[in-house]
Scaffold this motif. Structure first.
Motif, PDB file in Angstrom:
ATOM      1  N   MET A 295       0.827  -1.208   0.000  1.00 41.61           N
ATOM      2  CA  MET A 295       0.000   0.000   0.000  1.00 41.61           C
ATOM      3  C   MET A 295       0.864   1.262   0.000  1.00 41.61           C
TER       4      MET A 295
ATOM      5  N   TRP B 241      -7.245   1.272  -2.339  1.00 38.47           N
ATOM      6  CA  TRP B 241      -5.905   0.796  -1.992  1.00 38.47           C
ATOM      7  C   TRP B 241      -5.688  -0.662  -2.352  1.00 38.47           C
TER       8      TRP B 241
ATOM      9  N   GLU C  53      -5.948   2.023   5.696  1.00 38.96           N
ATOM     10  CA  GLU C  53      -6.272   2.983   4.640  1.00 38.96           C
ATOM     11  C   GLU C  53      -6.346   4.400   5.190  1.00 38.96           C
TER      12      GLU C  53
END
Length: 293
Positions: free
Chosen positions: A46, A84, A119
């Motif tokens: 990520m 993501w 996230e």
């Protein structure tokens, strides 16, 4: 349990053993190592995706075109995914040396609340962080800060699990430049070696690749002048022939490899993203469960 889930479980158990998980008399394996591995792999994927996107380097694989996070979000919504998850998949395809396509931990889906927390953490970081020259160098330092304090406060013997945390130390950019100028710079000024291409530079404790990236920036312009080649050709030549790194923590080698690839893609005049030569960075490792001190 479906056959597919059974295969995944077996692959995860094998991976856990590689990482040093012990098995009790009932056949159950420790899960500490595999949890750590899973967390790192997903977070790095990520994080690297955000670095790529903020620098115009996140490539949509079918078109081969760089896309923004907003464009990636639109594509994700069309596929029923979150931003993501899709961005991470794109980053994974760009970085096959870092994220192995067959790695079982990347097939694990986080619980929604844990995924959302990651996230939010990533989305809350300022854009300037991802364009700062030393940002990647601090990633590992901050990740290990809590673990380092725990180990130091515990007084336990240092082993394979503790060593990476207690020995990590980020080298400030000015220190890196000072050391390079007084070694590589001094040698080059004195005429040794005759050609920069003859240099073989090994960082035996490469960490997040701070020295390797800095050396790339010093060697590329020298090679461009000496050999009359382009910035792109010089970057690839340096990666393939000049720079080598070793590190005891595999998670650190991921950051170092990404830092080098990122530097080559963003080097002025090097034409951005393209397939790079194999990066000469490896995990030297220490045997799982070893006690050293």
């Amino acid at each position: 349990m479906s056959p597919e889930d059974r295969r995944l479980r077996n692959h995860l158990r094998a991976r856990a053993r590689q990482l040093g998980a012990r098995q009790d008399k009932y056949g159950s394996l420790e899960i500490y190592h595999i949890i750590q591995e899973c967390a790192y792999e997903h977070w790095h994927r990520m994080l690297f995706a955000r670095f790529l996107a903020e620098n115009g380097l996140l490539i949509e694989p079918e078109s081969g075109v760089a896309i923004s996070l907003d464009e990636c979000k639109e594509l994700a919504e069309g596929e029923g995914l979150d931003l993501w998850t899709l961005a991470s998949r794109f980053a994974q395809k760009m970085l096959p040396q870092i994220f192995r396509p067959d790695d079982p931990v990347l097939r694990i889906t986080f619980a929604h609340e844990h995924q959302l927390k990651l996230e939010n953490e990533l989305g809350g970081l300022e854009t300037d962080i991802f364009t700062a020259g030393d940002a990647l160098g601090w990633v590992y330092q901050f990740w290990q800060a809590k673990r380092k304090k725990e180990v130091n406060d515990s007084g336990i013997k240092i082993g394979a699990d503790e060593l990476p945390a207690v020995t990590q130390l980020f080298t400030e950019p000015y220190m890196v430049e000072f050391l390079i100028h007084n070694t590589l710079g001094a040698w080059h000024f004195e005429g040794w070696p005759k050609k920069a291409s003859e240099l073989k530079i090994l960082d035996p404790c490469c960490g997040s690749g701070h020295f390797l990236v800095a050396i790339l920036y010093h060697l590329v312009p020298i090679l461009m002048i000496e050999e009359g080649i382009s910035a792109q050709e010089a970057c690839e030549k340096v990666l393939e022939e000049n720079l080598f790194g070793l590190e005891i923590d595999e998670r650190c080698t991921q950051i170092a490899a990404f830092a080098l690839a990122f530097a080559a893609w963003t080097y002025p005049g090097a034409d951005g993203y393209r397939k790079l030569p194999k990066l000469q960075i490896a995990c030297s490792g220490i045997a799982p469960n070893t006690r050293l001190i």
